[in-house]
Design a protein around this motif. Structure first.
Motif, PDB file in Angstrom:
ATOM      1  N   ARG A 264       0.859  -1.185   0.000  1.00 42.41           N
ATOM      2  CA  ARG A 264       0.000   0.000   0.000  1.00 42.41           C
ATOM      3  C   ARG A 264       0.890   1.227   0.000  1.00 42.41           C
ATOM      4  O   ARG A 264       1.952   1.248   0.629  1.00 42.41           O
ATOM      5  CB  ARG A 264      -0.890   0.025   1.244  1.00 42.41           C
ATOM      6  CG  ARG A 264      -1.812  -1.156   1.402  1.00 42.41           C
ATOM      7  CD  ARG A 264      -2.581  -1.035   2.724  1.00 42.41           C
ATOM      8  NE  ARG A 264      -3.363   0.198   2.779  1.00 42.41           N
ATOM      9  CZ  ARG A 264      -3.834   0.713   3.901  1.00 42.41           C
ATOM     10  NH1 ARG A 264      -3.581   0.129   5.070  1.00 42.41           N
ATOM     11  NH2 ARG A 264      -4.555   1.824   3.885  1.00 42.41           N
ATOM     12  N   GLU A 309      -9.101  10.440  -0.845  1.00 45.97           N
ATOM     13  CA  GLU A 309      -8.931   8.995  -1.027  1.00 45.97           C
ATOM     14  C   GLU A 309      -8.856   8.638  -2.509  1.00 45.97           C
ATOM     15  O   GLU A 309      -8.009   7.829  -2.924  1.00 45.97           O
ATOM     16  CB  GLU A 309     -10.094   8.241  -0.366  1.00 45.97           C
ATOM     17  CG  GLU A 309     -10.033   6.726  -0.522  1.00 45.97           C
ATOM     18  CD  GLU A 309      -8.817   6.094   0.132  1.00 45.97           C
ATOM     19  OE1 GLU A 309      -8.376   5.019  -0.343  1.00 45.97           O
ATOM     20  OE2 GLU A 309      -8.285   6.673   1.105  1.00 45.97           O
ATOM     21  N   THR A 310      -9.708   9.253  -3.307  1.00 43.05           N
ATOM     22  CA  THR A 310      -9.660   8.992  -4.753  1.00 43.05           C
ATOM     23  C   THR A 310      -8.334   9.449  -5.343  1.00 43.05           C
ATOM     24  O   THR A 310      -7.727   8.749  -6.161  1.00 43.05           O
ATOM     25  CB  THR A 310     -10.816   9.717  -5.461  1.00 43.05           C
ATOM     26  OG1 THR A 310     -12.057   9.221  -4.955  1.00 43.05           O
ATOM     27  CG2 THR A 310     -10.758   9.503  -6.968  1.00 43.05           C
ATOM     28  N   THR A 313      -5.510   7.057  -4.323  1.00 47.04           N
ATOM     29  CA  THR A 313      -5.681   5.781  -5.035  1.00 47.04           C
ATOM     30  C   THR A 313      -5.269   5.932  -6.499  1.00 47.04           C
ATOM     31  O   THR A 313      -4.605   5.054  -7.060  1.00 47.04           O
ATOM     32  CB  THR A 313      -7.133   5.303  -4.936  1.00 47.04           C
ATOM     33  OG1 THR A 313      -7.482   5.121  -3.563  1.00 47.04           O
ATOM     34  CG2 THR A 313      -7.330   3.995  -5.684  1.00 47.04           C
ATOM     35  N   ASP A 314      -5.663   7.046  -7.116  1.00 49.12           N
ATOM     36  CA  ASP A 314      -5.293   7.301  -8.514  1.00 49.12           C
ATOM     37  C   ASP A 314      -3.782   7.448  -8.668  1.00 49.12           C
ATOM     38  O   ASP A 314      -3.197   6.980  -9.654  1.00 49.12           O
ATOM     39  CB  ASP A 314      -5.991   8.562  -9.019  1.00 49.12           C
ATOM     40  CG  ASP A 314      -7.483   8.365  -9.216  1.00 49.12           C
ATOM     41  OD1 ASP A 314      -7.944   7.207  -9.177  1.00 49.12           O
ATOM     42  OD2 ASP A 314      -8.185   9.376  -9.407  1.00 49.12           O
ATOM     43  N   GLU A 316      -1.395   6.057  -6.893  1.00 50.75           N
ATOM     44  CA  GLU A 316      -0.762   4.733  -6.855  1.00 50.75           C
ATOM     45  C   GLU A 316      -1.056   3.945  -8.130  1.00 50.75           C
ATOM     46  O   GLU A 316      -0.174   3.292  -8.686  1.00 50.75           O
ATOM     47  CB  GLU A 316      -1.242   3.957  -5.635  1.00 50.75           C
ATOM     48  CG  GLU A 316      -0.629   2.568  -5.545  1.00 50.75           C
ATOM     49  CD  GLU A 316      -1.066   1.804  -4.306  1.00 50.75           C
ATOM     50  OE1 GLU A 316      -0.866   0.580  -4.288  1.00 50.75           O
ATOM     51  OE2 GLU A 316      -1.607   2.436  -3.368  1.00 50.75           O
TER      52      GLU A 316
END
Length: 510
Positions: A264, A309-310, A313-314, A316
């Motif tokens: 992560r 959070e989006t 996540t994008d 990564e």
């Protein structure tokens, strides 16, 4: 999405660059950069920036890129073995002083409104309560990664050892060269990065390291001091490359490269960047490059997403595939350099081909388009040792002014040694060509010649060719390989590089 406050931990190139980009894209956001080390306490020598990285930096921030170019030192690349040197044309390779690069990035970060702070920032978990986002760019030994313990981190330590030093002279070009002493072989990777400075990195295997007594000196050298015994020893070993000069240290001691990877890359409002989340061996890409390109992707994701959070996540999702591909390539490169001394019977031109094609990123034909004379010489050297196929026309590679795409590879495959009839196929299915499974496969061979085959994907073929080279270097067995026609470029490069004796394309008769 609107961020009010961001804290960047770590004052290296990645942290400084990311902080500036954030301020440029989000001028209403307060960006704090927190670094424990005062600016003048920074250590290091040169940092290399390849052409693609330069393009990425220029596109992301032309102003700071111009500042970097202003301190850059361009260079060619030379490989020297047994007094024979071959230089490749420059391909816009540049290097900069790490300290000066930090000064430039620090100035540009401050100019964009980043608040620079120095001293102990406390724990990331506490800081995360005060700001909207914590960007941890705090290096390979990341305190944030270890403190939170939620990123699924893995750290793999290499077998070989390296020592990062410098010298107070600008070498005429980047240099790859071995030096053999009574204890074994040491290999130098060196390049100029200023008018009077060069990075000089030396690596060796553990047995040579121990024979030279460096296991003792390493143990006796504090982490923040220089191994002066090793520096003096290597200054003598590479005296020919350092006429009248000596190696200098800056917290210089023998190390083993650590490859960091994480399952992560972020947790709530804390995200890792650069060496804190991934590393790739220095022979194929610098941590500086990866960290700055991480910063570009992270800021783009933050600017384009509707929530944090989006965005994380994008970030990564966008960076992980490129990073993992580079790590895979870097691992192959590291293994190649670990075994470099075993190839010193090859002419330098063939060594150049082996080096450039070692990880499958550069094909024989692509290398030939940038260094045609070197590739022609290497192919003719190979052809002089190979008995041509009966259907092939003997003779050297024609001295045409231009060779069409595929021309080099096609000529090599047509002029390789003839196949041996009746060979049993051995399927190569190992994760690590230098691991235990490969050891068992090689020890189990009981033949004077063997035909290796593998899966169809490029990674599987590359692993098989690494195993093939091990067999050729470690045994007296002739090695033929069967590869998909689509990977013919790998086969041609393998022949010129000495990784295989013959290459069969799928569909040819056995």
């Amino acid at each position: 999405m609107r961020l009010r406050t961001v804290a960047v931990l770590g004052g290296g190139p990645g942290g400084l660059y990311t902080a500036r980009l954030l301020r440029l894209r989000m001028p209403d956001c307060e960006v704090r950069l927190i670094e424990q080390t005062e600016p003048r306490q920074t250590f290091g020598f040169g940092v290399g920036l390849a052409t693609r990285t330069q393009r990425n930096l220029q596109a992301a921030d032309p102003e700071s890129f111009e500042g970097i170019l202003g301190i850059a030192h361009s260079h060619e690349m030379t490989m020297t073995v047994d007094g024979h040197a071959v230089t490749l044309p420059s391909d816009d390779l540049i290097a900069v002083s790490r300290g000066t690069l930090l000064d430039v990035l620090r100035e540009h970060a401050a100019g964009a409104g980043v608040r620079l702070e120095y001293g102990d920032h406390g724990y990331a978990t506490e800081l995360a309560k005060e700001v909207d986002l914590v960007i941890a760019a705090d290096g390979v030994s990341s305190a944030t990664r270890e403190e939170l313990g939620v990123f699924g981190s893995s750290v793999t330590t290499a077998d070989g050892l390296y020592l990062w030093a410098g010298t107070d002279v600008a070498l005429p070009s980047a240099l790859f060269t071995p030096a053999t002493t009574e204890h074994g072989t040491f290999v130098a990777h060196a390049y100029p990065y200023a008018a009077d400075r060069s990075t000089f990195l030396v690596e060796t295997d553990e047995e040579t390291w121990r024979r030279a007594g460096f296991d003792v000196t390493t143990e006796q050298t504090p982490y923040d001091c220089d191994d002066q015994v090793a520096l003096d020893y290597l200054s003598d070993a590479f005296a020919e490359q350092l006429p009248g000069h000596r190696l200098i240290g800056n917290r210089t001691r023998w190390l083993r490269f650590r490859t960091v990877s994480c399952e992560r890359w972020h947790d709530r409002n804390v995200v890792l960047l650069g060496d804190a989340v991934h590393t790739a061996h220095y022979s194929i890409g610098s941590g500086t490059k990866l960290a700055m390109e991480d910063g570009i992707a992270l800021v783009e994701a933050l600017a384009g997403a509707s929530d944090l959070e989006t965005a994380l996540t994008d970030y990564e999702a966008q960076r992980r595939p490129a990073v993992e591909h580079l790590q895979s390539t870097a691992l192959r490169s590291m293994r190649w350099w670990d075994t470099f001394p075993t190839r010193l019977d090859l002419p330098v031109e063939r060594l150049w081909v082996a080096y450039m094609t070692r990880a499958g990123k550069v094909t024989l034909d692509r290398f030939g388009s940038t260094a045609p004379d070197v590739v022609r010489t290497a192919i003719n050297q190979y052809a002089s040792t190979a008995a041509p196929q009966p259907a092939a026309t003997a003779g050297p590679l024609p001295e045409a002014s231009g060779v069409p795409v595929g021309g080099f590879s096609d000529w090599v495959l047509a002029h390789q040694s003839p196949f041996v009839d009746g060979l049993a196929e051995v399927f190569v299915d190992v994760g690590d060509p230098r691991g235990a499974d490969a050891d068992v496969l090689i020890k189990g061979l009981d033949a004077t010649a063997v035909l290796l085959t593998s899966g169809d994907d490029r990674e599987a073929v590359l692993t098989m060719l690494d195993v093939a080279e091990r067999i050729r270097l470690e045994t007296a067995t002739r090695v033929e390989v069967r590869i998909p026609t689509a990977e013919r470029d790998l086969g041609a490069a393998a022949l010129v590089s000495g990784r295989a004796d013959a290459v069969r394309l799928r569909g040819e008769a056995r």
